[in-house]
Design an enzyme around this catalytic site. Structure first.
Site, PDB file in Angstrom:
ATOM      1  N   HIS A   1       0.857  -1.178   0.000  1.00  0.00           N
ATOM      2  CA  HIS A   1       0.000   0.000   0.000  1.00  0.00           C
ATOM      3  C   HIS A   1       0.895   1.231   0.000  1.00  0.00           C
ATOM      4  O   HIS A   1       1.951   1.229   0.621  1.00  0.00           O
ATOM      5  CB  HIS A   1      -0.902   0.003   1.243  1.00  0.00           C
TER       6      HIS A   1
ATOM      7  N   ASP B   1      -7.885  -5.579   0.252  1.00  0.00           N
ATOM      8  CA  ASP B   1      -8.400  -6.425  -0.823  1.00  0.00           C
ATOM      9  C   ASP B   1      -7.969  -7.876  -0.726  1.00  0.00           C
ATOM     10  O   ASP B   1      -8.467  -8.726  -1.453  1.00  0.00           O
ATOM     11  CB  ASP B   1      -7.963  -5.863  -2.179  1.00  0.00           C
TER      12      ASP B   1
HETATM   13  N1  ACO Z   1       4.133  -7.496  -4.887  1.00  0.00           N
HETATM   14  C1  ACO Z   1       5.481  -7.486  -5.073  1.00  0.00           C
HETATM   15  N2  ACO Z   1       6.252  -6.386  -4.920  1.00  0.00           N
HETATM   16  C2  ACO Z   1       5.640  -5.260  -4.547  1.00  0.00           C
HETATM   17  C3  ACO Z   1       4.242  -5.199  -4.336  1.00  0.00           C
HETATM   18  C4  ACO Z   1       3.484  -6.370  -4.502  1.00  0.00           C
HETATM   19  N3  ACO Z   1       2.152  -6.370  -4.314  1.00  0.00           N
HETATM   20  N4  ACO Z   1       3.910  -3.934  -4.013  1.00  0.00           N
HETATM   21  C5  ACO Z   1       5.048  -3.229  -4.001  1.00  0.00           C
HETATM   22  N5  ACO Z   1       6.108  -4.029  -4.332  1.00  0.00           N
HETATM   23  C6  ACO Z   1       7.524  -3.655  -4.380  1.00  0.00           C
HETATM   24  C7  ACO Z   1       7.828  -2.765  -5.577  1.00  0.00           C
HETATM   25  O1  ACO Z   1       8.195  -3.522  -6.696  1.00  0.00           O
HETATM   26  C8  ACO Z   1       8.960  -1.923  -5.037  1.00  0.00           C
HETATM   27  O2  ACO Z   1      10.136  -2.721  -5.034  1.00  0.00           O
HETATM   28  P1  ACO Z   1      11.581  -2.032  -5.281  1.00  0.00           P
HETATM   29  O3  ACO Z   1      11.758  -1.060  -4.164  1.00  0.00           O
HETATM   30  O4  ACO Z   1      12.536  -3.163  -5.263  1.00  0.00           O
HETATM   31  O5  ACO Z   1      11.499  -1.360  -6.623  1.00  0.00           O
HETATM   32  C9  ACO Z   1       8.600  -1.703  -3.577  1.00  0.00           C
HETATM   33  O6  ACO Z   1       7.775  -2.831  -3.217  1.00  0.00           O
HETATM   34  C10 ACO Z   1       7.826  -0.403  -3.319  1.00  0.00           C
HETATM   35  O7  ACO Z   1       6.641  -0.437  -4.102  1.00  0.00           O
HETATM   36  P2  ACO Z   1       6.052   0.760  -4.941  1.00  0.00           P
HETATM   37  O8  ACO Z   1       5.533   0.238  -6.217  1.00  0.00           O
HETATM   38  O9  ACO Z   1       7.022   1.899  -4.957  1.00  0.00           O
HETATM   39  O10 ACO Z   1       4.850   1.155  -4.006  1.00  0.00           O
HETATM   40  P3  ACO Z   1       3.658   2.107  -4.391  1.00  0.00           P
HETATM   41  O11 ACO Z   1       3.311   2.839  -3.162  1.00  0.00           O
HETATM   42  O12 ACO Z   1       3.972   2.905  -5.612  1.00  0.00           O
HETATM   43  O13 ACO Z   1       2.494   1.070  -4.804  1.00  0.00           O
HETATM   44  C11 ACO Z   1       0.644  -0.351  -4.672  1.00  0.00           C
HETATM   45  C12 ACO Z   1       1.474   0.704  -3.965  1.00  0.00           C
HETATM   46  C13 ACO Z   1       0.195   0.176  -6.035  1.00  0.00           C
HETATM   47  C14 ACO Z   1      -0.608  -0.632  -3.835  1.00  0.00           C
HETATM   48  C15 ACO Z   1       1.475  -1.636  -4.854  1.00  0.00           C
HETATM   49  O14 ACO Z   1       1.891  -2.110  -3.590  1.00  0.00           O
HETATM   50  C16 ACO Z   1       0.733  -2.727  -5.625  1.00  0.00           C
HETATM   51  O15 ACO Z   1       0.704  -2.687  -6.848  1.00  0.00           O
HETATM   52  N6  ACO Z   1       0.111  -3.724  -4.899  1.00  0.00           N
HETATM   53  C17 ACO Z   1      -0.637  -4.759  -5.552  1.00  0.00           C
HETATM   54  C18 ACO Z   1      -1.986  -4.243  -5.984  1.00  0.00           C
HETATM   55  C19 ACO Z   1      -2.923  -4.029  -4.836  1.00  0.00           C
HETATM   56  O16 ACO Z   1      -3.119  -4.870  -3.993  1.00  0.00           O
HETATM   57  N7  ACO Z   1      -3.575  -2.852  -4.832  1.00  0.00           N
HETATM   58  C20 ACO Z   1      -4.570  -2.483  -3.851  1.00  0.00           C
HETATM   59  C21 ACO Z   1      -4.148  -1.314  -3.065  1.00  0.00           C
HETATM   60  S1  ACO Z   1      -5.286  -0.987  -1.774  1.00  0.00           S
HETATM   61  C22 ACO Z   1      -6.596  -0.268  -2.531  1.00  0.00           C
HETATM   62  O17 ACO Z   1      -6.536   0.397  -3.542  1.00  0.00           O
HETATM   63  C23 ACO Z   1      -7.850  -0.517  -1.903  1.00  0.00           C
END
Ligand code: ACO
Length: 434
Positions: free
Chosen positions: A311, A369
């Site tokens: 998140h 979720d």
């Molecule tokens: N699985 C694997 N790796 C992940 C995940 C994940 N679900 N989420 C983040 N990471 C990793 C990224 O690749 C990044 O790695 P790095 O530092 O080596 O490059 C690091 O964790 C930081 O992640 P960001 O993408 O910078 O985090 P951001 O805040 O931009 O994204 C998000 C947040 C979009 C929710 C992301 O975690 C994601 O895509 N999760 C999966 C989708 C999801 O469950 N979304 C629901 C969100 S809650 C809602 O809307 C109700």
């Protein structure tokens, strides 16, 4: 803008004697923000913040999140207390008006919303234009946007009474349209709303009832649905809410703004995640495939994410996920589902991920979720409806944020800047000379 400014941050342009002082604006809880509105005038520079991770785009009194502590407050009330003691209608009043209603106010509000639950009969005709296999989010987005064509009497956003009526209409009609989208996809007749049922019961009724049989809403499932709605009702300036505010900042009518919010919610990184979680679990198939899947997630080149994890704001735990996990167990018990392979897999994935250095170091925890999809599936709600349900719940949050924005004297059209890195000024060359 709050005038509780204490202290400031000074930015100095290296190699010059030019500086800019940004007053600190205090939050009632949470970090202060530096008001950089004079930065360009003082230094001739903008700030660069892709994804707006460091930028407060507005002042708001609705929802507070502390991502490190896993705290979520609606108008100051902890989500755990609201999920346990309140219900969606009361929470809707709270989000819209700022205070919990007394009995009389609650009764009036309930009536104000329920008297708008039906949609104009002409709206039925919109559905015929969609293919039967259309995604219900596509239908919801289109039909909610089309509501602007039906309520010319209430499109003056500067009139508080018209704003209020639009709020009632949206909160009342989105579930009706959502249920119609579902009925259309399965070829069943539309079910008219029943105003003697509460919000969650009525939604379940419109989804599940058929004219040929009596349908009794299961109170445990209605309570679970209500809780899901409460947990999703608002979440401060997330992508879809910011979209609603940005659209609203232009003076667009509320139906158009909420349709924009629905479009933004659809993406798998946002509200589409609950649907994606279920697809992911189904694709993994069985627990012995989890370790290989986790390895794939950790491989950057695979572009596979562990859906329902991570998140932007919560870096410790998502308080909604905790409640959702408990609700999940309650629903499965009520339905007599002892072995739900998807739930077993979800719990196993959670266990493995929470011990894995990749997820621990990046502070990736289950979000709301991760478990909601399993509950909805157990309730017989098809996967394609999951994000629609999220939109039903979030409508009150969007409307509350839109209303707050319109009523904010500091409100201006939303217009981010950019750092331009394209070609500089050059002369046009005729095609034969290229
Ligand atoms: N699985 C694997 N790796 C992940 C995940 C994940 N679900 N989420 C983040 N990471 C990793 C990224 O690749 C990044 O790695 P790095 O530092 O080596 O490059 C690091 O964790 C930081 O992640 P960001 O993408 O910078 O985090 P951001 O805040 O931009 O994204 C998000 C947040 C979009 C929710 C992301 O975690 C994601 O895509 N999760 C999966 C989708 C999801 O469950 N979304 C629901 C969100 S809650 C809602 O809307 C109700």
């Amino acid at each position: 803008m709050s005038d509780a400014s204490k202290g400031s941050v000074t930015l100095t342009l290296d190699g010059t004697n030019r500086s800019s002082s940004a007053p600190l604006v205090q939050a009632s809880v949470g970090p202060a923000v530096a008001d950089i509105r004079k930065l360009y005038a003082d230094l001739g520079i903008f700030t660069f913040d892709p994804g707006f991770g460091m930028t407060a785009a507005c002042e708001s009194k609705i929802t507070y999140i502390d991502g490190d502590q896993g705290i979520l407050l609606y108008r100051g009330y902890p989500i755990e207390q609201l999920a346990e003691n309140s219900d969606f209608t009361e929470v809707s009043y709270l989000l819209l008006n700022g205070e919990l209603p007394n009995k009389k106010q609650l009764a009036q509000f309930t009536q104000d919303v329920t008297m708008h639950t039906m949609v104009h009969e002409q709206i039925r005709r919109f559905f015929d234009g969609f293919r039967r296999d259309a995604h219900p989010m596509a239908i919801l987005c289109g039909v909610v946007g089309a509501l602007s064509a039906f309520y010319h009497d209430a499109l003056d956003i500067n009139d508080p009474r018209q704003r209020e009526i639009s709020a009632f209409r949206l909160i009342a009609k989105v579930p009706t349209i959502a249920a119609m989208a579902y009925k259309y996809s399965v070829g069943q007749p539309f079910v008219y709303p029943r105003n003697d049922l509460n919000y969650a019961e009525n939604f379940l009724y419109m989804l599940n009832a058929v004219p040929a049989e009596d349908y009794k809403v299961n109170p445990i499932l209605a309570r679970a649905m209500d809780r899901i709605l409460v947990l999703h009702a608002d979440h401060e300036q997330n992508a879809s809410t910011s979209t609603v505010r940005l659209a609203g900042s232009t003076g667009a009518n509320p139906y158009a703004c909420i349709a924009a919010g629905i479009a933004a919610l659809w993406g798998p990184a946002h509200g589409g995640a609950n649907e994606a979680v279920l697809k992911m679990l189904e694709e993994i198939g069985s627990p012995e495939n989890i370790p290989a899947f986790i390895e794939k997630v950790k491989d950057k080149n695979s572009h596979v994410k562990l859906m329902g994890f991570g998140h932007r704001v919560y870096k410790n735990f998502d308080p909604r996920a905790k409640i959702m996990k408990e609700t999940c167990h309650e629903v499965l018990a009520e339905l007599g589902i002892k072995d739900e392979p998807l739930l077993d897999m979800a719990m196993e994935m959670e266990r493995i991920a929470l011990e894995d250095e990749y997820f621990v170091s990046r502070k990736l925890y289950p979000n709301v979720d991760f478990y909601s999809g399993i509950i909805l599936k157990a309730m017989g709600i098809p996967t394609s409806m999951f994000t629609v349900l999220f939109a039903v719940a979030r409508t009150v949050g969007w409307v509350s944020q839109w209303k707050e924005m319109i009523e904010d004297p500091a409100q201006r059209i939303g217009r981010p800047r950019q750092v331009y890195t394209g070609a500089t000024n050059r002369d046009y060359t005729p095609v034969e000379k290229r």
